[in-house]
Design an enzyme around this catalytic site. Structure first.
Site, PDB file in Angstrom:
ATOM      1  N   GLY A  92       5.151  -0.630   3.646  1.00  0.00           N
ATOM      2  CA  GLY A  92       6.104   0.154   2.851  1.00  0.00           C
ATOM      3  C   GLY A  92       5.456   0.598   1.558  1.00  0.00           C
ATOM      4  O   GLY A  92       4.347   0.178   1.229  1.00  0.00           O
ATOM      5  N   GLY A  94       4.446   0.283  -1.629  1.00  0.00           N
ATOM      6  CA  GLY A  94       4.332  -0.850  -2.534  1.00  0.00           C
ATOM      7  C   GLY A  94       4.047  -0.432  -3.964  1.00  0.00           C
ATOM      8  O   GLY A  94       4.199  -1.205  -4.909  1.00  0.00           O
ATOM      9  N   ARG A  95       3.593   0.804  -4.098  1.00  0.00           N
ATOM     10  CA  ARG A  95       3.314   1.299  -5.460  1.00  0.00           C
ATOM     11  C   ARG A  95       3.633   2.784  -5.532  1.00  0.00           C
ATOM     12  O   ARG A  95       3.056   3.512  -6.311  1.00  0.00           O
ATOM     13  CB  ARG A  95       1.851   1.066  -5.815  1.00  0.00           C
ATOM     14  N   LYS A 115       2.863   7.902  -7.412  1.00  0.00           N
ATOM     15  CA  LYS A 115       2.029   6.817  -6.889  1.00  0.00           C
ATOM     16  C   LYS A 115       1.485   6.038  -8.086  1.00  0.00           C
ATOM     17  O   LYS A 115       0.852   6.637  -8.966  1.00  0.00           O
ATOM     18  CB  LYS A 115       0.884   7.446  -6.078  1.00  0.00           C
ATOM     19  N   GLY A 128       1.989  -2.797  -8.061  1.00  0.00           N
ATOM     20  CA  GLY A 128       2.709  -1.519  -8.033  1.00  0.00           C
ATOM     21  C   GLY A 128       2.070  -0.422  -8.863  1.00  0.00           C
ATOM     22  O   GLY A 128       2.625   0.661  -8.998  1.00  0.00           O
ATOM     23  N   ARG A 178       2.190  12.955  -6.069  1.00  0.00           N
ATOM     24  CA  ARG A 178       1.663  13.443  -4.795  1.00  0.00           C
ATOM     25  C   ARG A 178       2.707  14.326  -4.119  1.00  0.00           C
ATOM     26  O   ARG A 178       3.891  13.992  -4.101  1.00  0.00           O
ATOM     27  CB  ARG A 178       1.329  12.230  -3.930  1.00  0.00           C
ATOM     28  N   ASP A 254      -0.648   3.291   9.192  1.00  0.00           N
ATOM     29  CA  ASP A 254       0.276   3.635   8.101  1.00  0.00           C
ATOM     30  C   ASP A 254      -0.275   4.758   7.240  1.00  0.00           C
ATOM     31  O   ASP A 254       0.411   5.257   6.353  1.00  0.00           O
ATOM     32  CB  ASP A 254       0.584   2.400   7.235  1.00  0.00           C
ATOM     33  N   ASN A 255      -1.518   5.151   7.502  1.00  0.00           N
ATOM     34  CA  ASN A 255      -2.098   6.261   6.759  1.00  0.00           C
ATOM     35  C   ASN A 255      -2.258   7.488   7.649  1.00  0.00           C
ATOM     36  O   ASN A 255      -3.123   8.327   7.407  1.00  0.00           O
ATOM     37  CB  ASN A 255      -3.459   5.849   6.170  1.00  0.00           C
ATOM     38  N   ASP A 264      -3.535   9.633   1.876  1.00  0.00           N
ATOM     39  CA  ASP A 264      -4.081   8.394   1.327  1.00  0.00           C
ATOM     40  C   ASP A 264      -5.576   8.451   1.103  1.00  0.00           C
ATOM     41  O   ASP A 264      -6.385   8.054   1.947  1.00  0.00           O
ATOM     42  CB  ASP A 264      -3.703   7.190   2.195  1.00  0.00           C
TER      43      ASP A 264
HETATM   44  P1  AMP Z   1      -3.272   1.737   1.335  1.00  0.00           P
HETATM   45  O1  AMP Z   1      -4.508   0.989   1.704  1.00  0.00           O
HETATM   46  O2  AMP Z   1      -3.417   2.505   0.050  1.00  0.00           O
HETATM   47  O3  AMP Z   1      -2.790   2.612   2.446  1.00  0.00           O
HETATM   48  O4  AMP Z   1      -2.151   0.670   1.038  1.00  0.00           O
HETATM   49  C1  AMP Z   1      -1.704  -0.235   2.010  1.00  0.00           C
HETATM   50  C2  AMP Z   1      -0.419  -0.885   1.576  1.00  0.00           C
HETATM   51  O5  AMP Z   1      -0.607  -1.646   0.388  1.00  0.00           O
HETATM   52  C3  AMP Z   1       0.700   0.097   1.268  1.00  0.00           C
HETATM   53  O6  AMP Z   1       1.891  -0.462   1.726  1.00  0.00           O
HETATM   54  C4  AMP Z   1       0.676   0.173  -0.235  1.00  0.00           C
HETATM   55  O7  AMP Z   1       1.920   0.554  -0.768  1.00  0.00           O
HETATM   56  C5  AMP Z   1       0.284  -1.236  -0.622  1.00  0.00           C
HETATM   57  N1  AMP Z   1      -0.394  -1.272  -1.932  1.00  0.00           N
HETATM   58  C6  AMP Z   1      -1.605  -0.808  -2.226  1.00  0.00           C
HETATM   59  N2  AMP Z   1      -1.896  -1.007  -3.522  1.00  0.00           N
HETATM   60  C7  AMP Z   1      -0.838  -1.613  -4.080  1.00  0.00           C
HETATM   61  C8  AMP Z   1      -0.521  -2.095  -5.404  1.00  0.00           C
HETATM   62  N3  AMP Z   1      -1.366  -1.976  -6.422  1.00  0.00           N
HETATM   63  N4  AMP Z   1       0.679  -2.682  -5.573  1.00  0.00           N
HETATM   64  C9  AMP Z   1       1.544  -2.813  -4.561  1.00  0.00           C
HETATM   65  N5  AMP Z   1       1.298  -2.398  -3.316  1.00  0.00           N
HETATM   66  C10 AMP Z   1       0.136  -1.803  -3.063  1.00  0.00           C
HETATM   67 MG    MG Z   2      -1.375   3.941   2.667  1.00  0.00          MG
END
Ligand code: AMP
Ligand code: MG
Length: 496
Positions: A92, A94-95, A115, A128, A178, A254-255, A264
């Site tokens: 989900g 997360g940030r 973001k 986040g 974004r 998820d990407n 992403d």
């Molecule tokens: P990503 O590798 O950027 O696709 O992120 C994978 C997952 O980790 C996604 O659900 C993001 O929302 C979460 N995520 C990445 N960085 C952070 C962060 N700094 N704080 C909270 N969630 C994060």
């Molecule tokens: Mg992602």
């Protein structure tokens, strides 16, 4: 539209109507001292956002999440996903927080998402937040991809927050706005499939169809056709990546956006010298997401999407599997077709002959063996195609120039079978072989200047150069060059 004239951003939200299973409603967490680093004029015009309406500090406040505009319904989307092949049942945003949607001047719907906007129920151990470096990297690369003609999410704004973020080092915090034609991912479907929620999958699939693939409604088997259209868009997308030497770096499910856009920008990078097995991401130890593996990974990801759609494709599981499998297998053919036709154009062929594939593969082989720069090889090839005596530049790109000479004999003879005039060919080749790509060392220099010295000059310059990648301009020559010894960037990081 009396209303839109009074509202700085005219929101028109559809995702929120799917219901609370699909997201968590919450506002961004305010930041201390938001300041604009970059506002994208061209993109705001396209979105019908009039930047003149407000002062810069108001926009800083809006694009940091400090001020919520009327019509905005902030939410964090829920999804699951395979990360490096391992299924994570709940991820989900997360940030990230979706502020809402905007219909642009071409009547297309766009998500406006922040973001780095603070903790959400999906943040797990994360803070986040986002650092200035990764935010600027995404800005540079996503806008460069757009200018290259590759479907991608875009960057509307970058702000600093006035707060530190803690990674390996302390970094200035930042938020990126974004813009995407949609944020639904393969992982969104997986989330509901994992919970056996067929109703939600149907709702989501219908949403995706309405938003991105309305044409499939005419089909006998709508959801099978949806799968086929998504497959086709992704076959095209990954082909485009390969044609410019782009390595996404973290192609988790998820990407992978259902819209067919690149999404992403974490550890992504463009290669300099050609190497099929090239990996930059510091966490990709097995080369799962290497340059040459990307087409297979897309197919793997599509198969994960197909699994979630099975109950919608046919009530009888066996026949659903059969039909879905056919679509996934068709991907190889589709990919090959797109790849080959694009590569043909890159080497100046506008008709097709059986031996073209060999010719292209053998060029890539000698490029690999001779560590030839990917972008410069194809760009210089245009000049040699125009005048075969004009080969000094390209020969210099190969450690053993003789390897190029040998190859070019067959190539020139193949070119002579084409009826395109040399002038026309040069023009066409230059349209598909960029002069400028976001070279890693340039991106790194721009980020370092910004993060270490708050000097945004190199960032601005790079964004400007990359906005017209196919147009060679003498004053920008230096941006075409590969890294000098010592300038190579060997690793990239997720930056989360
Ligand atoms: P990503 O590798 O950027 O696709 O992120 C994978 C997952 O980790 C996604 O659900 C993001 O929302 C979460 N995520 C990445 N960085 C952070 C962060 N700094 N704080 C909270 N969630 C994060
Ligand atoms: Mg992602």
């Amino acid at each position: 539209m009396e209303n839109s004239r009074k509202t700085p951003i005219c929101f028109d939200n559809s995702f929120v109507q799917l219901g609370e299973k699909f997201y968590a409603k919450l506002n961004p967490t305010p930041v201390e001292q938001p300041e604009i680093v970059k506002l994208n004029d061209g993109l705001s015009n396209k979105l019908g956002i009039d930047l003149e309406m407000l002062e810069l500090e108001d926009w800083a406040s809006i694009f940091s999440g400090n001020r919520i505009l009327p019509g905005s319904e902030p939410l964090a989307m829920v999804y699951a996903g395979h990360q490096f092949g391992h299924l994570v049942p709940q991820l989900g945003d997360g940030r990230a927080i979706l502020l809402g949607e905007v219909i642009d001047i071409s009547s297309m719907r766009n998500d406006i998402q922040l973001k780095g906007s603070g903790i959400t129920p999906f943040s797990r151990q994360g803070d986040g937040r986002a650092g200035l470096g990764p935010v600027l990297r995404e800005y540079i690369v996503s806008e460069a991809m757009h200018a290259l003609g590759i479907p991608t999410t875009r960057s509307l704004c970058a702000v600093t927050t006035g707060e530190p973020v803690y990674r390996e080092t302390v970094l200035p915090g930042a938020v990126l706005t974004r813009v995407a034609s949609g944020h639904v991912r393969t992982g969104t479907f997986q989330y509901f499939a994992l919970r056996d929620d067929e109703k939600a999958i149907t709702k989501l699939a219908n949403y995706v169809i309405d938003r991105h693939y309305p044409e499939v409604k005419e089909s006998r088997n709508t959801y099978l056709k949806l799968l086929e259209r998504v497959m086709d868009r992704h076959a095209k997308l990954v082909t485009k990546w390969l044609h410019v030497g782009f390595i996404h770096g973290v192609m988790n499910t998820d990407n992978m956006a259902l819209s067919g856009e690149t999404i992403d920008y974490g550890p992504c990078a463009f290669m300099d010298s050609f190497n099929k097995t090239q990996v930059f991401s510091s966490i990709d130890h097995s080369g799962r997401y290497s340059y040459g593996n990307q087409p297979q990974i897309v197919q793997w990801n599509l198969a994960r999407l197909a699994e979630t759609l099975l109950p919608l494709i046919d009530k009888k599981q066996e026949s659903a599997v059969e039909m879905a499998k056919e679509v996934i297998e068709l991907y190889s053919e589709r990919f090959k077709e797109y790849w080959l036709s694009g590569m043909r154009r890159k080497i100046g062929l506008f008709t097709s002959e059986k031996e073209d594939e060999n010719l292209i593969e053998s060029l890539l082989n000698i490029m690999h063996e001779n560590e030839a720069d990917f972008t410069l090889t194809f760009r210089s090839l245009s000049d040699t195609a125009f005048d075969s005596k004009n080969n000094r530049k390209i020969r210099n790109l190969f450690k053993d120039a003789g390897a190029f000479d040998n190859w070019s004999e067959s190539w020139l003879s193949r070119l002579s079978c084409e009826s395109t005039s040399p002038e026309e060919r040069l023009k066409l080749m230059r349209k598909v072989n960029p002069a400028f790509i976001p070279r890693n060392h340039r991106v790194e220099q721009a980020l370092n200047a910004a993060v270490e010295n708050l000097d945004y000059g190199p960032f601005e310059k790079l964004v400007d150069v990359l906005s017209s990648p196919y147009e060679e301009i003498k004053e920008k020559d230096e941006f075409m060059l590969p890294p000098k010894p010592g300038e190579h960037v060997l690793q990239t990081f997720c930056g989360t």
